[in-house]
Design a protein around this motif. Structure first.
Motif, PDB file in Angstrom:
ATOM      1  N   ARG A 447       4.480   6.361  -1.542  1.00 19.74           N
ATOM      2  CA  ARG A 447       3.801   6.451  -0.242  1.00 19.74           C
ATOM      3  C   ARG A 447       4.231   7.694   0.524  1.00 19.74           C
ATOM      4  NH1 ARG A 447       5.145   1.223   0.295  1.00 19.74           N
ATOM      5  NH2 ARG A 447       6.678   1.690   1.906  1.00 19.74           N
ATOM      6  N   THR A 451       1.906  10.802   1.748  1.00 21.68           N
ATOM      7  CA  THR A 451       1.833  11.116   3.168  1.00 21.68           C
ATOM      8  C   THR A 451       2.186  12.583   3.409  1.00 21.68           C
ATOM      9  OG1 THR A 451       2.426   8.842   3.761  1.00 21.68           O
ATOM     10  CG2 THR A 451       2.724  10.532   5.452  1.00 21.68           C
ATOM     11  N   THR A 456      -2.996  10.435   3.585  1.00 22.46           N
ATOM     12  CA  THR A 456      -2.603   9.194   4.261  1.00 22.46           C
ATOM     13  C   THR A 456      -3.472   8.012   3.850  1.00 22.46           C
ATOM     14  OG1 THR A 456      -4.017   9.837   6.137  1.00 22.46           O
ATOM     15  CG2 THR A 456      -1.668  10.411   6.251  1.00 22.46           C
ATOM     16  N   GLY A 457      -4.735   8.266   3.545  1.00 21.74           N
ATOM     17  CA  GLY A 457      -5.612   7.178   3.111  1.00 21.74           C
ATOM     18  C   GLY A 457      -5.169   6.613   1.771  1.00 21.74           C
ATOM     19  N   ALA A 460      -1.947   4.581   2.114  1.00 19.76           N
ATOM     20  CA  ALA A 460      -2.158   3.226   2.618  1.00 19.76           C
ATOM     21  C   ALA A 460      -2.518   2.238   1.506  1.00 19.76           C
ATOM     22  CB  ALA A 460      -3.255   3.236   3.679  1.00 19.76           C
ATOM     23  N   PRO A 463       1.070  -0.723  -1.089  1.00 14.29           N
ATOM     24  CA  PRO A 463       1.644  -1.646  -0.094  1.00 14.29           C
ATOM     25  C   PRO A 463       3.171  -1.645  -0.125  1.00 14.29           C
ATOM     26  CG  PRO A 463       0.923  -2.871  -2.013  1.00 14.29           C
ATOM     27  CD  PRO A 463       0.519  -1.445  -2.248  1.00 14.29           C
TER      28      PRO A 463
END
Length: 521
Positions: A447, A451, A456-457, A460, A463
């Protein structure tokens, strides 16, 4: 003990013609007819004596080592058997021996719950040989053997109760302990013959018949089919793959024995090799394939280097008398019909159209292709190629995937240059899927990477907590140049077996999985 082939009609024919020996007949009081062949005794000073004497206050003198080789060849029930003593196996011509004799006898008489060791080989990009031993007797499950891929080569274990054997070790040769004396050799041979002809092994070891190395006679027959296939425009579908794992970024070009030093090939090409020799009026036969070499010129080096025998690099599959045969690693294998159908059927079930993935360009490597995919559609794809992540608790770094799509596809991309790259591809997908599910720290690192890259999409989609596996699909994308045959091109059989192994593992974790072939135009 070895079983000699039916073609051996004279004991002398089973011996290495280059080894001297003396023949002595068994006496009439023996329970069998046979001849003992004794090799020349070798006597010499051990190497360590000369190494150490120069450092000793007093030299070691009158120290010798000696070795002797003997083989007793006996006749029993229309068959010749060879019993070796000392280094006697080196007096035998290996081509005279039945290859699976010891293994079959052992599997038919060993107690499947009292195994001691198992030797196996897995054929893929490299031949991986493994010996696993238990501290005490146990069942097959204790060896954690991948029976879907491993070819069993040798077994040691305790015999079933009531057998004349105590412990058996079987591969090509049979080694056993028994309380019977040499005077009862005829009784021992009687039981050995019965064990060899038995089919009891199928109850506990039936999977060994899925893929078996063929005997010398069948290999010669199949080699004849290969010679004919090589004269076809596409070499009958046969192709060359590196005999070892290679770093493709270090290879400038390929060439072959007989090829002009001023000509170079960017990819391995069996038709190109064949054309070189047809152009000289010398279509390559099997002897030439085993003698000729694939030449490699590595990055920054001006000279060509002989790397592998051409024959060792050939991958080819053919059918004979309704059965599939595979040439790989310079060896021929026979594949059980039902097993072949199940493997190929599974691969077909997960093969889908490469929707969303654009075609590539011939000569383009994975990193170039992956970057181009993201550049062309940055909203859909995030590039993670060559981004290495360390699992929590250490271990080898991994690539999470090459491309992450907005549709929750974990895309792993490889250019097909033989099964070597495919093996790495399939393993990468299953290892990454397992860690994605289990490793919270790994998910956090992925993640953060996304980022930082401004995705960023896509970040996301990963998890913090354990993901729902069915929300994601592991995609194996294989870059390949279309040939003259049907699309998509079939995988080499051992690669198909490897794919099934890793893909079923991914499915058992709950992920969806597919393989997609991408055209290189």
């Amino acid at each position: 003990m070895f079983l000699l082939k039916d073609s051996i009609t004279n004991p002398e024919d089973a011996l290495d013609p280059d080894k001297s020996r003396t023949a002595i007949q068994l006496a009439d009081n023996s329970s069998v007819w046979g001849t003992l062949f004794v090799g020349a005794q070798k006597r010499g000073i051990p190497d360590w004596v000369g190494m150490l004497n120069q450092f000793l206050v007093e030299p070691v003198v009158d120290v010798y080592s000696a070795s002797i080789a003997a083989v007793l060849i006996v006749w029993h029930e229309e068959r010749y058997f060879a019993l070796t003593f000392g280094s006697g196996r080196f007096l035998l011509d290996p081509r005279a021996c039945v290859r699976d004799f010891g293994l079959k006898v052992t599997l038919n008489r060993v107690d499947p719950a009292k195994l001691r060791s198992m030797d196996s080989k897995v054929y893929d990009d490299l031949v991986v040989s493994t010996r696993k031993q238990l501290s005490r007797s146990g069942a097959v499950a204790n060896f954690e053997l991948d029976v879907g891929r491993a070819l069993l080569r040798g077994v040691t274990g305790d015999a079933n109760d009531g057998e004349i054997f105590k412990r058996l070790t079987g591969a090509s040769a049979l080694r056993f302990t028994t309380e019977l004396s040499f005077s009862q050799l005829d009784d021992i041979l009687e039981e050995v013959v019965a064990a060899y002809e038995d089919t009891t092994y199928q109850a506990n070891f039936g999977w060994i018949d899925n893929v078996r190395e063929v005997n010398e006679e069948r290999a010669e027959e199949l080699d004849g089919l290969l010679e004919t296939a090589l004269l076809q425009p596409d070499a009958g579908g046969a192709y060359l793959a590196p005999a070892d794992v290679v770093d493709w970024t270090e290879i400038d070009a390929f060439n072959y024995t007989g090829g002009s030093s001023g000509v170079e090939y960017q990819d391995l090409s069996l038709p190109a090799y064949v054309a070189i020799h047809i152009g000289k009026g010398q279509p390559p036969d099997i002897a030439a394939l085993k003698r000729h070499r694939v030449k490699v010129r590595r990055d920054g080096q001006p000279q060509w280097r002989d790397e592998w025998a051409v024959y060792e690099c050939i991958v080819w599959e053919t059918d004979l008398n309704g059965r599939k045969y595979v040439l790989f690693d310079g060896r021929w294998f026979a594949v059980d019909q039902q097993y072949a159908a199940s493997v190929l059927g599974y691969v077909a079930s997960i093969s889908v159209d490469p929707s969303g993935l654009p075609d590539g360009t011939v000569g383009e490597w994975e990193e170039v292709y992956n970057a181009a995919v993201e550049t062309a559609d940055p909203a859909t794809y995030a590039l993670l190629d060559r981004q290495l992540f360390t699992p929590t608790g250490g271990g080898s770094q991994i690539e999470f995937c090459d491309l992450l799509s907005s549709g929750c596809e974990l895309v792993h991309v490889k250019k097909r240059s033989g099964s070597a790259t495919l093996s790495h591809l399939f393993a990468q997908g299953s290892v990454a899927a397992d860690l994605f599910l289990q490793d919270q720290g790994l998910r956090a690192a992925v993640r953060q990477n996304l980022t930082t890259a401004g995705k960023t999409g896509h970040a996301a989609l990963i998890p913090p907590d354990r993901p729902v596996p069915n929300d994601f699909e592991v995609v194996y994308a294989v870059l390949v140049k279309p040939g003259r045959r049907a699309w998509p091109p079939p995988l080499p059989f051992f690669s198909a077996v490897n794919l099934m192994h890793h893909a079923t593992r991914i499915q058992n974790l709950g992920f969806r999985v597919s393989i997609r072939h991408v055209r290189l135009n």
